[in-house]
Design a protein around this motif. Structure first.
Motif, PDB file in Angstrom:
ATOM      1  N   TYR A 175      10.347  -3.654  -2.448  1.00  0.00           N
ATOM      2  CA  TYR A 175      11.085  -4.786  -1.894  1.00  0.00           C
ATOM      3  C   TYR A 175      12.352  -5.050  -2.715  1.00  0.00           C
ATOM      4  CZ  TYR A 175      12.330  -9.632  -0.872  1.00  0.00           C
ATOM      5  OH  TYR A 175      13.019 -10.768  -0.565  1.00  0.00           O
ATOM      6  N   LEU A 176      12.202  -5.165  -4.047  1.00  0.00           N
ATOM      7  CA  LEU A 176      13.373  -5.427  -4.890  1.00  0.00           C
ATOM      8  C   LEU A 176      14.320  -4.240  -4.909  1.00  0.00           C
ATOM      9  CD1 LEU A 176      11.934  -7.408  -7.921  1.00  0.00           C
ATOM     10  CD2 LEU A 176      13.201  -8.283  -5.965  1.00  0.00           C
ATOM     11  N   GLN A 177      13.784  -3.030  -4.899  1.00  0.00           N
ATOM     12  CA  GLN A 177      14.649  -1.846  -4.863  1.00  0.00           C
ATOM     13  C   GLN A 177      15.555  -1.885  -3.640  1.00  0.00           C
ATOM     14  OE1 GLN A 177      12.306   1.745  -5.140  1.00  0.00           O
ATOM     15  NE2 GLN A 177      11.230   1.012  -6.949  1.00  0.00           N
ATOM     16  N   GLU A 178      14.976  -2.209  -2.488  1.00  0.00           N
ATOM     17  CA  GLU A 178      15.750  -2.225  -1.239  1.00  0.00           C
ATOM     18  C   GLU A 178      16.737  -3.395  -1.187  1.00  0.00           C
ATOM     19  OE1 GLU A 178      12.909  -2.231   1.936  1.00  0.00           O
ATOM     20  OE2 GLU A 178      12.264  -0.191   1.512  1.00  0.00           O
ATOM     21  N   HIS A 179      16.294  -4.580  -1.588  1.00  0.00           N
ATOM     22  CA  HIS A 179      17.138  -5.768  -1.444  1.00  0.00           C
ATOM     23  C   HIS A 179      18.192  -5.922  -2.546  1.00  0.00           C
ATOM     24  CE1 HIS A 179      14.115  -6.780   1.524  1.00  0.00           C
ATOM     25  NE2 HIS A 179      15.027  -7.588   2.034  1.00  0.00           N
ATOM     26  N   LEU A 180      17.981  -5.258  -3.673  1.00  0.00           N
ATOM     27  CA  LEU A 180      18.963  -5.345  -4.760  1.00  0.00           C
ATOM     28  C   LEU A 180      19.776  -4.056  -4.902  1.00  0.00           C
ATOM     29  CD1 LEU A 180      16.804  -7.145  -7.466  1.00  0.00           C
ATOM     30  CD2 LEU A 180      18.497  -8.167  -5.939  1.00  0.00           C
ATOM     31  N   GLY A 181      19.463  -3.048  -4.105  1.00  0.00           N
ATOM     32  CA  GLY A 181      20.187  -1.779  -4.165  1.00  0.00           C
ATOM     33  C   GLY A 181      19.909  -1.010  -5.438  1.00  0.00           C
ATOM     34  N   LEU A 182      18.646  -1.000  -5.852  1.00  0.00           N
ATOM     35  CA  LEU A 182      18.252  -0.337  -7.091  1.00  0.00           C
ATOM     36  C   LEU A 182      17.703   1.059  -6.824  1.00  0.00           C
ATOM     37  CD1 LEU A 182      16.336  -3.335  -8.683  1.00  0.00           C
ATOM     38  CD2 LEU A 182      18.600  -2.507  -9.331  1.00  0.00           C
ATOM     39  N   ALA A 183      17.830   1.914  -7.801  1.00  0.00           N
ATOM     40  CA  ALA A 183      17.252   3.252  -7.716  1.00  0.00           C
ATOM     41  C   ALA A 183      15.729   3.160  -7.866  1.00  0.00           C
ATOM     42  CB  ALA A 183      17.828   4.129  -8.818  1.00  0.00           C
ATOM     43  N   PRO A 184      14.989   4.099  -7.298  1.00  0.00           N
ATOM     44  CA  PRO A 184      13.523   4.068  -7.411  1.00  0.00           C
ATOM     45  C   PRO A 184      13.018   4.120  -8.855  1.00  0.00           C
ATOM     46  CG  PRO A 184      14.198   5.641  -5.735  1.00  0.00           C
ATOM     47  CD  PRO A 184      15.447   5.176  -6.432  1.00  0.00           C
ATOM     48  N   ASP A 185      13.825   4.652  -9.751  1.00  0.00           N
ATOM     49  CA  ASP A 185      13.393   4.737 -11.156  1.00  0.00           C
ATOM     50  C   ASP A 185      14.019   3.651 -12.028  1.00  0.00           C
ATOM     51  OD1 ASP A 185      15.976   5.692 -11.041  1.00  0.00           O
ATOM     52  OD2 ASP A 185      15.619   7.380 -12.391  1.00  0.00           O
ATOM     53  N   ALA A 186      14.506   2.575 -11.415  1.00  0.00           N
ATOM     54  CA  ALA A 186      15.129   1.480 -12.165  1.00  0.00           C
ATOM     55  C   ALA A 186      14.134   0.878 -13.150  1.00  0.00           C
ATOM     56  CB  ALA A 186      15.633   0.407 -11.207  1.00  0.00           C
ATOM     57  N   ARG A 187      14.617   0.563 -14.328  1.00  0.00           N
ATOM     58  CA  ARG A 187      13.773  -0.047 -15.366  1.00  0.00           C
ATOM     59  C   ARG A 187      14.184  -1.496 -15.546  1.00  0.00           C
ATOM     60  NH1 ARG A 187      10.710   3.690 -18.084  1.00  0.00           N
ATOM     61  NH2 ARG A 187      11.364   5.829 -17.720  1.00  0.00           N
ATOM     62  N   PHE A 188      13.228  -2.306 -15.965  1.00  0.00           N
ATOM     63  CA  PHE A 188      13.503  -3.727 -16.162  1.00  0.00           C
ATOM     64  C   PHE A 188      13.311  -4.099 -17.623  1.00  0.00           C
ATOM     65  CE2 PHE A 188       8.971  -4.512 -16.286  1.00  0.00           C
ATOM     66  CZ  PHE A 188       8.465  -3.550 -15.432  1.00  0.00           C
ATOM     67  N   ASP A 189      13.969  -5.180 -18.021  1.00  0.00           N
ATOM     68  CA  ASP A 189      13.927  -5.640 -19.400  1.00  0.00           C
ATOM     69  C   ASP A 189      13.488  -7.098 -19.396  1.00  0.00           C
ATOM     70  OD1 ASP A 189      14.294  -6.173 -22.057  1.00  0.00           O
ATOM     71  OD2 ASP A 189      16.480  -6.165 -21.963  1.00  0.00           O
ATOM     72  N   PHE A 190      12.330  -7.382 -19.988  1.00  0.00           N
ATOM     73  CA  PHE A 190      11.786  -8.735 -20.017  1.00  0.00           C
ATOM     74  C   PHE A 190      11.832  -9.346 -21.410  1.00  0.00           C
ATOM     75  CE2 PHE A 190       9.209  -7.729 -16.123  1.00  0.00           C
ATOM     76  CZ  PHE A 190       9.840  -8.657 -15.330  1.00  0.00           C
ATOM     77  N   GLU A 191      12.715  -8.899 -22.263  1.00  0.00           N
ATOM     78  CA  GLU A 191      12.749  -9.402 -23.630  1.00  0.00           C
ATOM     79  C   GLU A 191      12.942 -10.909 -23.704  1.00  0.00           C
ATOM     80  OE1 GLU A 191      15.479  -7.317 -26.086  1.00  0.00           O
ATOM     81  OE2 GLU A 191      14.599  -5.378 -25.623  1.00  0.00           O
ATOM     82  N   ASP A 192      13.696 -11.480 -22.749  1.00  0.00           N
ATOM     83  CA  ASP A 192      13.983 -12.903 -22.801  1.00  0.00           C
ATOM     84  C   ASP A 192      12.994 -13.744 -22.005  1.00  0.00           C
ATOM     85  OD1 ASP A 192      14.827 -11.853 -20.391  1.00  0.00           O
ATOM     86  OD2 ASP A 192      16.428 -13.317 -20.160  1.00  0.00           O
ATOM     87  N   ALA A 193      12.040 -13.120 -21.345  1.00  0.00           N
ATOM     88  CA  ALA A 193      11.094 -13.855 -20.502  1.00  0.00           C
ATOM     89  C   ALA A 193       9.727 -13.918 -21.166  1.00  0.00           C
ATOM     90  CB  ALA A 193      10.968 -13.168 -19.144  1.00  0.00           C
ATOM     91  N   PRO A 194       8.995 -15.011 -20.949  1.00  0.00           N
ATOM     92  CA  PRO A 194       7.656 -15.099 -21.507  1.00  0.00           C
ATOM     93  C   PRO A 194       6.728 -14.088 -20.857  1.00  0.00           C
ATOM     94  CG  PRO A 194       8.086 -16.936 -20.039  1.00  0.00           C
ATOM     95  CD  PRO A 194       9.370 -16.174 -20.178  1.00  0.00           C
ATOM     96  N   GLY A 195       5.668 -13.724 -21.562  1.00  0.00           N
ATOM     97  CA  GLY A 195       4.704 -12.758 -21.043  1.00  0.00           C
ATOM     98  C   GLY A 195       3.920 -13.312 -19.880  1.00  0.00           C
TER      99      GLY A 195
END
Length: 89
Positions: A59-79
């Motif tokens: 869903y996010l890949q399609e709606h944000l125009g991301l590649a299938p192998d896109a990586r995310f960074d949660f360093e600033d978000a709580p677990g």
């Protein structure tokens, strides 16, 4: 002034006069996520941890125009708190 909307679903906050978090300036539950080297503002539904388990959701890949192998960074978000559900034996 630019109206706030989710980068994925394009919906504005609901209700329109939702209280803003003093830390982020966004409505409660909304988050800024860094995915594939780009920064996105996501609502409480689109930014849910469910869209990131096992990789970025289709869903996010399609709606944000991301590649299938896109990586995310949660360093600033709580677990997600999953560590609290583990049981030591």
């Amino acid at each position: 002034m630019t109206k706030l909307s989710c980068d994925a679903c394009k919906m504005p906050p609901y209700p329109a006069d939702a209280a803003l978090s003093p830390e982020t300036g966004l409505p409660h539950g909304w988050a800024v996520r860094r995915i594939g080297g780009r920064t996105f503002t996501l609502c409480d539904c689109c930014g849910s941890v469910r869209h990131f388990k096992g990789g970025v959701s289709t869903y996010l890949q399609e709606h944000l125009g991301l590649a299938p192998d896109a990586r995310f960074d949660f360093e600033d978000a709580p677990g997600g708190g999953l560590h609290r559900s583990r049981v030591r034996r």
